[in-house]
Scaffold this active site. Structure first.
Site, PDB file in Angstrom:
ATOM      1  N   ASN A 214       2.892   4.373 -51.608  1.00  0.00           N
ATOM      2  CA  ASN A 214       2.646   2.932 -51.664  1.00  0.00           C
ATOM      3  C   ASN A 214       3.765   2.271 -52.439  1.00  0.00           C
ATOM      4  O   ASN A 214       4.391   2.908 -53.278  1.00  0.00           O
ATOM      5  CB  ASN A 214       1.346   2.659 -52.424  1.00  0.00           C
ATOM      6  N   ASP A 284      -4.238   5.781 -49.856  1.00  0.00           N
ATOM      7  CA  ASP A 284      -5.591   5.943 -49.309  1.00  0.00           C
ATOM      8  C   ASP A 284      -5.729   7.212 -48.473  1.00  0.00           C
ATOM      9  O   ASP A 284      -6.826   7.725 -48.305  1.00  0.00           O
ATOM     10  CB  ASP A 284      -5.955   4.719 -48.467  1.00  0.00           C
TER      11      ASP A 284
END
Ligand code: C5P
Length: 408
Positions: A214, A284
């Site tokens: 990320n 995630d």
């Protein structure tokens, strides 16, 4: 629920400068402290003014610099009393051998030494002098006396000196001094509390060189860890792969993947955690299978099978006796609605939300805090300042939450 008003600044410091080449570092120190939101009032001795001008300190602090014990503008002609009241600490940097000798004997013949004698707050000294002056028995006696009187001595460090010699006597660098000052500005808010912070991104390997991650600089998480340490907490920072300096008095545990981050968090929970702040941008998903070798490029492309990663803060908040959990939400749209949903779904007493477009990698952001009492808007400010406001807010809520829990 009424929330205690947020402090308007990160603290008040009286910065004293005495005669020494290291006075130029004090100018940098003033700049750093003001940038961190601190209210800095400079007082200079006559000798200090041979090394750096009052105009420099005035421009950096945004306030007139005091130099004169007999300043007619001071209330009741008592500049030394007025200046030493209402500050969280006094730092004299550089503190010359001569000034240290004066303080050790209680002299008060100039404004700065009079302010130090009249103070009712902690006094910090950052000595700076030639190595032989530092090592001289007279200086060492004076330092011992001042230490016994409760004065905090910061440094000096060893290294190359302006006089061309090498040894003990260099003043600490501005950033080191700034860290020490913050520790004195709002002490005790979280004294005796254990705070666990996650920060940075996680990296989920696909093969030896490729991975999923990320966008996250880690700046906000590191700022939160620093603010908690400044508030007196015992802080552990579980950090994903970022290259940021570890804040003073913070223990860093380095991890790479979400599974490693969860394992590190679980290990910390075993030692007891009062407040958990999940700032990390945890990936995630991770690849269902990984290769230790570098996979060969496929001209036709590949299909990557991913499995969900555990929700770390969700796990912590769902424990039978969870710590006080503070979550973060970075959203590109519908900030308030998404943040409220996230807070409810993850069972978080406090959540800080910011917009991705003005937060990621930036040194400043806007934060909106959501808790049972409603929302608190924190206008754009440096991340360290936002972190201090967040920690202040969390500490106030934590005290009520912990009290309620103890009561049954
Ligand atoms: O679900 P989302 O990632 O937007 O939620 C953000 C909050 O949840 C942050 O506090 C983040 O640190 C935490 N989080 C977590 N573990 C995950 C995903 C998010 O702790 N797997």
């Amino acid at each position: 629920m009424a929330i205690d008003p947020l402090p308007p600044h990160a603290g008040r410091l009286l910065l004293g400068l005495t005669g020494g080449v290291a006075a130029y570092k004090a100018a940098e120190l003033a700049r750093l402290l003001v940038q961190d939101g601190m209210d800095v009032q400079a007082v200079m001795t006559e000798s200090a003014r041979h090394f750096v001008g009052t105009a420099t300190l005035q421009a950096l602090t945004g306030k007139p610099v005091f130099t004169d014990l007999w300043d007619p503008g001071a209330a009741g002609g008592m500049a030394h009393i007025e200046l030493s009241r209402g500050v969280d600490a006094i730092l004299v940097a550089p503190a010359s051998a001569d000034f240290i000798a004066k303080l050790a004997h209680g002299f008060a013949g100039d404004l700065l030494s009079a302010v130090c004698l009249a103070r009712d707050c902690p006094l910090l000294l950052a000595p700076a002098m030639n190595r032989q002056m530092w090592e001289h028995p007279a200086t060492q006696r004076n330092i011992a006396t001042l230490t016994q009187d409760g004065v905090t001595i910061l440094g000096p460090a060893s290294g190359a000196q302006a006089c061309g010699e090498t040894g003990m006597g260099r003043m600490l660098e501005a950033a080191e001094l700034a860290g020490a000052v913050h520790a004195f500005s709002r002490p005790g808010l979280l004294h005796g509390r254990r705070v666990l912070v996650t920060a940075g991104p996680t990296y989920e390997a696909i093969d030896a060189v490729r991975g999923l991650t990320n966008l996250s600089s880690g700046k906000m998480g590191y700022a939160v860890a620093r603010a908690a340490a400044e508030a007196g907490a015992d802080v552990t920072l579980v950090s994903g792969p970022v290259c940021l300096p570890v804040p003073a008095r913070v223990r860093r545990v380095g991890v790479v993947s979400a599974l490693e981050m969860l394992a590190a968090v679980k290990a910390q929970l075993e030692d007891g955690v009062d407040i958990f702040v999940g700032v990390a941008a945890v990936a995630d998903y991770r690849a269902a299978s990984t290769s230790r070798r570098k996979l060969k490029k496929q001209a036709e492309g590949i299909l990557l099978e991913c499995v969900p990663n555990p929700d770390i803060i969700g796990y912590v908040a769902d424990l039978p006796r969870p710590p006080f959990c503070v979550g973060f939400a970075a959203e590109t749209e519908n900030l308030e609605k998404n943040a409220q949903t996230k807070r409810r779904d993850k069972k978080l007493p406090l959540l800080a939300a910011n917009l991705v477009q003005d937060a990621v990698s930036s040194d400043e952001n806007i934060l909106i805090l959501f808790d049972d009492g409603g929302r608190t808007y924190l206008p754009k400010a440096p991340k360290i300042e936002q972190a201090r406001r967040l920690i202040g807010h969390a500490a106030a809520l934590y005290a009520k939450w912990d009290g309620g829990r103890a009561g049954g």
